[in-house]
Design a protein around this motif. Structure first.
Motif, short mmCIF file in Angstrom:
data_model
loop_
_atom_site.label_atom_id
_atom_site.label_comp_id
_atom_site.label_asym_id
_atom_site.label_seq_id
_atom_site.Cartn_x
_atom_site.Cartn_y
_atom_site.Cartn_z
N THR A 38 36.76 11.54 71.07
CA THR A 38 36.65 10.11 71.38
C THR A 38 35.24 9.78 71.84
OG1 THR A 38 38.97 10.00 72.00
CG2 THR A 38 37.56 8.26 72.85
N GLY A 45 38.66 7.71 60.12
CA GLY A 45 39.66 7.16 59.21
C GLY A 45 40.57 6.17 59.92
N GLY A 46 40.03 5.45 60.89
CA GLY A 46 40.81 4.49 61.66
C GLY A 46 40.01 4.05 62.88
N HIS A 47 40.70 3.36 63.81
CA HIS A 47 40.01 2.87 65.00
C HIS A 47 40.13 3.81 66.18
CE1 HIS A 47 40.78 -0.84 62.62
NE2 HIS A 47 39.53 -1.04 62.94
N THR A 48 41.14 4.69 66.15
CA THR A 48 41.31 5.63 67.26
C THR A 48 41.39 7.04 66.71
OG1 THR A 48 43.69 5.34 67.12
CG2 THR A 48 42.52 3.99 68.75
N PHE A 61 34.40 4.40 62.08
CA PHE A 61 35.64 4.15 61.34
C PHE A 61 35.82 5.16 60.22
CE2 PHE A 61 38.13 1.99 58.05
CZ PHE A 61 39.24 1.61 58.79
#
Lengths: 248, 161
Positions: free
Chosen positions: A173, A195-198, A191
């Motif tokens: 993170t 491969g995403g926001h988290t 992103f």
């Protein structure tokens, strides 16, 4: 008796088709042994004695390569038990530690060899810098070396996420948030990495594929070029005028 | 017979044809590589995400405690009462994205990763955080306060009910 047995073993068509030169008992046969062997052909046939003194290189490059070999073997073995999915990853890591035979040994070998490799590669870079071994004609091999350092660090970083524990989760993170600080494209970079926001299942499989396939392939190719260039530039760097006896 | 093309006699016509074919060939290769690169880039960009929806239901307005923060750990949101309304703000630290914790005894919000501190309205009190914790847009849906974790509002924005 032993001599005739050995002779019968090697004086036949099958053995001769595999090894096409005699014993390395003459300079010519020694050269052939290096030239015609896939595993040895990257090495020079002759080296300066000064070049193989321990204190010249501390064998840092070779030890880094040894670490990489350990990491490849233990890594492939760990892959037989590890599933890169959110529900399984952490449990598989714990199973490797407590259930799988030799699992804890292999996992720790992989872990410590990884830490050691980052350290050795860094020391190798420092050694090359202080020896001036980046000087012409070796400038571009220094650049390749920097790329190899980058691949090593990226392998270390992508491997960090795979245990899927709290340390892994928050380290990635934090790390991907650093990428976000890149001007203009930072958000998109993060992103794409995750491969995403988290940090989630997409991030885990991405890091896994990078760690197990893409980055090792790139690293091995880079190392092949790196070693080939060292050899073409006359082996380990020895300062001009320093001389040194050449031995086969 | 081996062909030594450096010594091969070529008419000007053959030479210009060779140049053209070479140009067309490398052009095709360049287009192919650029197209493949773009296609792989597109492929790596996910179109569908199975993530939490950004709009998250919190509490009924009458159930929000006064004088303290309510933490929604799963949604990474803090909710608080303000004079005449409510405000919600993210619990994701503005430094490097760790989730901060509300420390009721200290009356502060603390980040476990690098020690950033915030007051109960999200303003930075100390540590490396460069910005206050941003406030989130609040709406009322079917009597429940709903925050949108991707829509940020002004730092003094208050949702009046």
């Amino acid at each position: 008796m032993f001599g005739t047995l050995l002779n019968r073993l090697i004086e036949n068509r099958v053995f001769r088709s595999i090894v096409r030169h005699g014993f390395p008992d003459s300079n010519r046969n020694r050269s052939l042994a290096s030239f015609t062997n896939f595993f040895l052909h990257l090495q020079p046939v002759k080296v300066r004695l000064k070049a193989i003194e321990f204190t010249r290189t501390f064998y840092l490059g070779g030890l880094s390569l040894a670490c990489l070999l350990i990491l490849s073997i233990t890594g492939v073995l760990l892959m037989f038990y590890y599933h890169p999915s959110v529900p399984r990853a952490y449990d598989d890591m714990k199973d490797l530690e407590f259930v799988v035979s030799q699992g804890v040994f292999l996992r720790n070998m992989h872990r410590w060899a990884a830490h050691l490799m980052v350290l050795l590669v860094s020391l190798h870079m420092i050694r090359v810098f202080y020896a001036g071994a980046y000087r012409p004609p070796r400038e571009f091999n220094w650049v390749i070396g920097v790329v190899l350092l980058l691949f090593t660090v990226l392998l270390s970083y992508t491997g960090y996420l795979l245990p899927w524990d709290q340390l892994a989760y928050w380290a990635v993170t934090v790390g991907t948030n650093m990428a976000r600080a890149v001007p203009a494209i930072g958000e998109e970079m993060r992103f794409l990495m995750l491969g995403g926001h988290t940090v989630n299942e997409n991030a885990l499989i991405r890091f896994y594929v990078l760690h197990c396939v893409a980055l090792p392939a790139a690293l091995f190719l880079g190392i092949a070029i790196h070693l080939w260039r060292v050899r073409k530039d006359g082996g380990v760097y020895v300062e001009p005028g320093e001389g040194g006896e050449v031995r086969g | 017979m081996l062909v030594d093309d450096l010594r091969m006699e070529l008419t000007p016509e053959e030479l210009s044809r060779r140049k053209l074919l070479g140009l067309v060939g490398s052009g095709c290769l360049a287009v192919f590589l650029a197209g493949s690169g773009a296609a792989i880039g597109q492929f790596m960009w996910p179109n569908v995400l199975f993530e939490e929806p950004s709009k998250v239901p919190l509490l009924r307005p009458e159930d929000v405690a006064s004088g303290a923060l309510t933490t929604f750990a799963r949604h990474k949101v803090f909710l608080a009462r303000a004079p005449g309304g409510f405000f919600a703000f993210t619990s994701v630290c503005t430094h490097l994205g760790c989730v901060t914790n509300y420390d009721q005894a200290l009356g502060k919000i603390l980040c476990p990763c690098h020690g950033s501190q915030f007051d109960l309205s999200g303003r930075v009190l100390g540590g490396p955080a460069p910005r206050p914790l941003p406030r989130l847009e609040l709406t009322l849906e079917k009597g429940v306060l709903v925050a949108d974790t991707r829509k940020f509002v002004e730092p003094d924005w208050v949702f009046k009910v």
